[in-house]
Enzyme design. Structure first.
Site, PDB file in Angstrom:
ATOM      1  N   HIS A 122      42.425   8.331  35.925  1.00 47.22           N
ATOM      2  CA  HIS A 122      42.772   8.708  34.555  1.00 47.22           C
ATOM      3  C   HIS A 122      44.166   8.192  34.223  1.00 47.22           C
ATOM      4  O   HIS A 122      45.054   8.280  35.074  1.00 47.22           O
ATOM      5  CB  HIS A 122      42.756  10.240  34.429  1.00 47.22           C
ATOM      6  CG  HIS A 122      43.231  10.722  33.093  1.00 47.22           C
ATOM      7  ND1 HIS A 122      42.409  10.715  31.982  1.00 47.22           N
ATOM      8  CD2 HIS A 122      44.440  11.201  32.678  1.00 47.22           C
ATOM      9  CE1 HIS A 122      43.086  11.188  30.941  1.00 47.22           C
ATOM     10  NE2 HIS A 122      44.329  11.484  31.333  1.00 47.22           N
ATOM     11  N   GLY A 128      22.477 -15.029  18.636  1.00 50.85           N
ATOM     12  CA  GLY A 128      22.502 -14.571  20.031  1.00 50.85           C
ATOM     13  C   GLY A 128      23.918 -14.539  20.556  1.00 50.85           C
ATOM     14  O   GLY A 128      24.896 -14.796  19.830  1.00 50.85           O
ATOM     15  N   ILE A 167      25.643 -16.413  22.799  1.00 49.16           N
ATOM     16  CA  ILE A 167      26.457 -17.635  22.874  1.00 49.16           C
ATOM     17  C   ILE A 167      27.019 -17.965  21.491  1.00 49.16           C
ATOM     18  O   ILE A 167      28.216 -18.242  21.328  1.00 49.16           O
ATOM     19  CB  ILE A 167      25.635 -18.808  23.459  1.00 49.16           C
ATOM     20  CG1 ILE A 167      25.337 -18.539  24.940  1.00 49.16           C
ATOM     21  CG2 ILE A 167      26.371 -20.135  23.291  1.00 49.16           C
ATOM     22  CD1 ILE A 167      24.467 -19.599  25.612  1.00 49.16           C
ATOM     23  N   VAL A 211      26.923 -25.987  34.042  1.00 51.78           N
ATOM     24  CA  VAL A 211      27.162 -25.534  32.672  1.00 51.78           C
ATOM     25  C   VAL A 211      28.215 -24.434  32.674  1.00 51.78           C
ATOM     26  O   VAL A 211      29.145 -24.433  31.875  1.00 51.78           O
ATOM     27  CB  VAL A 211      25.837 -25.007  32.058  1.00 51.78           C
ATOM     28  CG1 VAL A 211      26.088 -24.255  30.765  1.00 51.78           C
ATOM     29  CG2 VAL A 211      24.875 -26.164  31.834  1.00 51.78           C
ATOM     30  N   GLY A 221      30.148 -27.195  39.366  1.00 53.75           N
ATOM     31  CA  GLY A 221      30.289 -26.003  38.511  1.00 53.75           C
ATOM     32  C   GLY A 221      29.254 -25.894  37.409  1.00 53.75           C
ATOM     33  O   GLY A 221      29.079 -24.830  36.817  1.00 53.75           O
ATOM     34  N   ARG A 239      18.246 -21.961  24.912  1.00 56.33           N
ATOM     35  CA  ARG A 239      18.348 -23.012  25.925  1.00 56.33           C
ATOM     36  C   ARG A 239      16.979 -23.206  26.561  1.00 56.33           C
ATOM     37  O   ARG A 239      16.206 -22.258  26.687  1.00 56.33           O
ATOM     38  CB  ARG A 239      19.381 -22.625  26.994  1.00 56.33           C
ATOM     39  CG  ARG A 239      20.786 -22.509  26.421  1.00 56.33           C
ATOM     40  CD  ARG A 239      21.810 -22.227  27.492  1.00 56.33           C
ATOM     41  NE  ARG A 239      21.950 -23.309  28.450  1.00 56.33           N
ATOM     42  CZ  ARG A 239      22.658 -24.423  28.263  1.00 56.33           C
ATOM     43  NH1 ARG A 239      23.291 -24.618  27.123  1.00 56.33           N
ATOM     44  NH2 ARG A 239      22.732 -25.340  29.207  1.00 56.33           N
TER      45      ARG A 239
HETATM   46  P1  FAD Z   1      23.551 -25.038  35.425  1.00 58.48           P
HETATM   47  O1  FAD Z   1      24.828 -24.345  35.350  1.00 58.48           O
HETATM   48  O2  FAD Z   1      22.876 -25.456  34.163  1.00 58.48           O
HETATM   49  O3  FAD Z   1      23.775 -26.303  36.349  1.00 58.48           O
HETATM   50  C1  FAD Z   1      22.807 -27.252  36.540  1.00 58.48           C
HETATM   51  C2  FAD Z   1      23.499 -28.513  37.017  1.00 58.48           C
HETATM   52  O4  FAD Z   1      22.507 -29.435  37.411  1.00 58.48           O
HETATM   53  C3  FAD Z   1      24.314 -29.209  35.935  1.00 58.48           C
HETATM   54  O5  FAD Z   1      25.602 -29.442  36.419  1.00 58.48           O
HETATM   55  C4  FAD Z   1      23.572 -30.513  35.678  1.00 58.48           C
HETATM   56  O6  FAD Z   1      24.444 -31.589  35.394  1.00 58.48           O
HETATM   57  C5  FAD Z   1      22.880 -30.736  36.994  1.00 58.48           C
HETATM   58  N1  FAD Z   1      21.645 -31.502  36.916  1.00 58.48           N
HETATM   59  C6  FAD Z   1      20.546 -31.220  36.173  1.00 58.48           C
HETATM   60  N2  FAD Z   1      19.580 -32.107  36.430  1.00 58.48           N
HETATM   61  C7  FAD Z   1      20.080 -32.965  37.364  1.00 58.48           C
HETATM   62  C8  FAD Z   1      19.553 -34.086  38.026  1.00 58.48           C
HETATM   63  N3  FAD Z   1      18.296 -34.482  37.826  1.00 58.48           N
HETATM   64  N4  FAD Z   1      20.352 -34.737  38.896  1.00 58.48           N
HETATM   65  C9  FAD Z   1      21.620 -34.325  39.127  1.00 58.48           C
HETATM   66  N5  FAD Z   1      22.158 -33.258  38.526  1.00 58.48           N
HETATM   67  C10 FAD Z   1      21.392 -32.584  37.656  1.00 58.48           C
HETATM   68  N6  FAD Z   1      26.211 -16.842  31.901  1.00 58.48           N
HETATM   69  C11 FAD Z   1      26.828 -15.741  32.360  1.00 58.48           C
HETATM   70  O7  FAD Z   1      26.361 -15.136  33.323  1.00 58.48           O
HETATM   71  N7  FAD Z   1      27.975 -15.276  31.762  1.00 58.48           N
HETATM   72  C12 FAD Z   1      28.530 -15.898  30.693  1.00 58.48           C
HETATM   73  O8  FAD Z   1      29.551 -15.454  30.176  1.00 58.48           O
HETATM   74  C13 FAD Z   1      27.897 -17.059  30.203  1.00 58.48           C
HETATM   75  N8  FAD Z   1      28.432 -17.726  29.153  1.00 58.48           N
HETATM   76  C14 FAD Z   1      27.833 -18.863  28.727  1.00 58.48           C
HETATM   77  C15 FAD Z   1      28.395 -19.541  27.644  1.00 58.48           C
HETATM   78  C16 FAD Z   1      27.827 -20.710  27.186  1.00 58.48           C
HETATM   79  C17 FAD Z   1      28.456 -21.446  26.032  1.00 58.48           C
HETATM   80  C18 FAD Z   1      26.650 -21.218  27.817  1.00 58.48           C
HETATM   81  C19 FAD Z   1      26.012 -22.484  27.340  1.00 58.48           C
HETATM   82  C20 FAD Z   1      26.078 -20.551  28.881  1.00 58.48           C
HETATM   83  C21 FAD Z   1      26.654 -19.361  29.337  1.00 58.48           C
HETATM   84  N9  FAD Z   1      26.110 -18.650  30.407  1.00 58.48           N
HETATM   85  C22 FAD Z   1      26.716 -17.514  30.847  1.00 58.48           C
HETATM   86  C23 FAD Z   1      24.882 -19.097  31.094  1.00 58.48           C
HETATM   87  C24 FAD Z   1      25.252 -19.809  32.396  1.00 58.48           C
HETATM   88  O9  FAD Z   1      26.097 -20.885  32.109  1.00 58.48           O
HETATM   89  C25 FAD Z   1      23.989 -20.283  33.100  1.00 58.48           C
HETATM   90  O10 FAD Z   1      23.114 -19.208  33.269  1.00 58.48           O
HETATM   91  C26 FAD Z   1      24.321 -20.870  34.453  1.00 58.48           C
HETATM   92  O11 FAD Z   1      25.202 -21.965  34.334  1.00 58.48           O
HETATM   93  C27 FAD Z   1      23.042 -21.325  35.150  1.00 58.48           C
HETATM   94  O12 FAD Z   1      23.369 -21.855  36.381  1.00 58.48           O
HETATM   95  P2  FAD Z   1      22.416 -22.907  37.103  1.00 58.48           P
HETATM   96  O13 FAD Z   1      23.036 -23.151  38.436  1.00 58.48           O
HETATM   97  O14 FAD Z   1      21.021 -22.459  37.043  1.00 58.48           O
HETATM   98  O15 FAD Z   1      22.445 -24.230  36.215  1.00 58.48           O
END
Ligand code: FAD
Length: 592
Positions: A565, A303, A305, A156, A154, A393
């Protein structure tokens, strides 16, 4: 043919922003909306799109130069008919780094050692991008594994982002709603807040979703390899087993071989270098842990967040200050929407310090003392019980030994990709936060599907016209495509139509008559190219405007669509009626 100057558009209140990446050179053919360069202010990076198509004749900037609005970046020999060719893409809407790799590729390494497991597809990272990519790849018949350092899938979004923040925002909304119905004669006692129970509730929501993902991985026979992955070469990743929260390692290592790989390693919160480590100073992950409800909190960065977390803490009883370097909070949507949000939220803040920098932070026994500089800076340091750092970020591109695979990583850690999400190494793809702005889960998921489909031999490309943005604050602010400000900056001929929620029966019944729905449409074709909604459930409603833009709908298409509506959603239809002068829920419109 004529020479056309491509200039820096309105980039907020900055007049001297460094160019950190340049994507074009003399002789290149560029299209409208192709990224020319990346600018990096103290708060954000932004790609500057080309406003015309043609062949580059002169490049007037270099990496490291500082530019402001109006600075000439390029001179191009423009194609005759490009003026009207721009779609409803926006700089924020198109993935900022979705460009073929311009930099020289690093020399790849070669792994000659043993291999523990072999897959058609290995996905590095299990966020919304990573798990969606892995599941799609498995559905298309590829033997797939996901490498993830955390204990749960899942990323971030599910663990420390979108979902826990929305679980808490929902509770905050219920508290506020209960207060509002006081005016309708319904009284509740002041809420008592059991922080431990609330934290448990939030963790329960996360657990439900991450548990569901684990089940779906199993059902698809996707192997989940727990650990931290680093490339060894273009076909091998070494995984060092992790334990606990995902930062500790057990020392056990495994080598995984792959035919195709999708990098989905996401991003991490930016920590300002001069801020000391102290349990009272948190980033969004720390704030979501909900260890305490402080008396007074500083939010660094205005911003989305930061403002979402501020909404939660303030509803639980915290007084807020916010400091922001730009001249307004919540950059992105039009200022008229932000003004509505500001009016509804003024009660939460003691001080909103705009055009102001945090320059010093000292952790003392009795509190965190913060010093500011700029237009809104108080003369003396201010004491806080908690400080939330939400200054943006940064992508994790430099943390996975991508160079050993020969994969180009841009200066700031973003990995350049093409429209099929391929890096410069054709069987290695990258998606999600690690490839560019906007860093949003729904963008990551769409890119994930493209990458998996291309790897499985399908014809696919990321060609979304727009990507919506939503602040899930109270009220919500949602926008997509062109904003009025952006259209103006680009000299685009647009018209706008605004439906004030003061004329919506449902909004009045819900106590949300302060909101509005605005459509932005091409002045000639009347096709919708943008929309902004402010009010409760704005995020749920903006999807209709996204669909309208993707389908090339005009305001008549939307206005003639029967909306139920009384709903807040019908305000989208009514805004469209305003556009063509047929709205009977407003006083008669002046004839044009
Ligand atoms: P991530 O979700 O960052 O996942 C990357 C994964 O890779 C992580 O689990 C990490 O542990 C793993 N990883 C990294 N490097 C390695 C490695 N070398 N080996 C093994 N595992 C690794 N977006 C929205 O669209 N709507 C929202 O409401 C929203 N709210 C947010 C609220 C907060 C507080 C934050 C911080 C972010 C929010 N976002 C929101 C942004 C959203 O979380 C990210 O855009 C999204 O999670 C990105 O997905 P991703 O798959 O690119 O990476």
């Amino acid at each position: 043919m004529s020479l056309v100057e491509i200039k820096v558009p309105d980039i907020g209140d900055f007049d001297s922003v460094p160019v950190i990446e340049l994507f074009v050179k003399v002789g290149d053919s560029i299209k409208v909306d192709d990224a020319i360069c990346t600018l990096e202010s103290d708060k954000a990076t932004m790609d500057v799109p080309s406003s015309a198509a043609g062949v580059v004749k002169e490049v007037l900037v270099a990496v490291g130069d500082k530019v402001g609005e109006g600075a000439v970046l390029l001179k191009i020999e423009a194609a005759a008919s490009v003026g009207a060719a721009s779609a409803a893409n926006t700089a924020a809407a198109a993935p900022a780094a979705a460009k073929a790799a311009p930099a020289a590729a690093p020399a790849a390494a070669s792994h000659g050692g043993s291999v523990d497991a072999e897959y058609d597809m290995v996905v590095l990272g299990a966020g919304p991008g990573g798990y969606s990519a892995a599941f799609r790849a498995a559905d298309l018949g590829l033997k797939t594994a996901i490498i993830e350092r955390y204990a749960t899938l899942g990323g971030v979004c599910l663990n420390v982002g979108c979902i826990p923040s929305k679980a808490l925002l929902h509770v905050a909304a219920v508290i506020e709603e209960a207060e509002h119905v006081g005016a309708a004669g319904i009284g509740f006692a002041k809420p008592s807040v059991d922080v431990d129970a609330l934290r448990k509730h939030k963790d329960g929501v996360i657990g439900k979703l991450t548990g569901g993902l684990a089940g779906m991985a199993k059902a698809r026979k996707v192997d989940v390899i727990r650990g931290y992955g680093n490339f060894l070469d273009p076909h091998h990743i070494e995984v060092e087993e992790t334990t606990g929260s995902g930062w500790d390692t057990t020392g056990a290592k495994k080598v995984v071989k792959f035919k195709n790989c999708i990098i989905a390693a996401g991003s991490a919160a930016v920590h300002l270098p001069f801020i000391p480590k102290d349990p009272r100073i948190v980033d969004s992950t720390g704030a979501l842990e909900l260890r305490q409800v402080p008396g007074k909190m500083l939010v660094i960065g205005g911003g989305i967040i930061g403002l979402e977390m501020a909404t939660v803490y303030s509803t639980l009883g915290t007084r807020l200050d916010v400091v922001e370097m730009m001249d307004g909070l919540m950059q992105g949507p039009d200022r008229d929407a932000v003004k509505v949000w500001e009016k509804q939220n003024a009660h939460r803040f003691d001080k909103i310090m705009l055009k102001t920098k945090t320059v010093g932070v000292e952790a003392k026994d009795d509190g965190i003392y913060v010093t500011f500089e700029g237009d809104g800076a108080p003369a003396e340091p201010v004491k806080y019980d908690m400080v939330l750092q939400s200054a943006g970020r940064s992508p994790n591109g430099n943390k996975i030994s991508a160079d050993k695979a020969g994969v180009v990583v841009g200066e700031r850690g973003f990995i350049p990709v093409d429209a099929q999400m391929r890096t410069n190494v054709p069987h290695i793809f990258a998606i999600g936060d690690i490839v560019g702005q906007p860093m949003l889960a729904h963008k990551a998921v769409h890119e994930a599907h493209v990458a998996a489909e291309v790897a499985a031999g399908h014809k696919a490309a990321f060609d979304a016209t727009v990507i919506p943005g939503v602040a899930y604050t109270h009220p919500e602010v949602a926008w997509v495509g062109y904003t009025e400000a952006q259209a103006k900056a680009e000299g685009k001929k647009v018209e706008t139509a605004k439906f004030p929620w003061a004329a919506s029966g449902r909004a009045i019944a819900n106590g949300a008559d302060y909101g509005f729905t605005k459509l932005i449409f091409d002045a000639e074709t009347h096709r919708v190219i943008g929309g902004t909604i402010v009010g409760p459930s704005a995020g749920d409603m903006i999807g209709e405007v996204c669909l309208a833009i993707e389908m090339g709908a005009d305001t008549v298409d939307i206005g003639k669509t029967i909306h139920p509506h009384p709903t807040l959603g019908e305000t989208v239809g009514m805004a469209a009626e305003v556009a063509h002068g047929s709205c009977t829920d407003l006083p008669p419109m002046r004839k044009k």
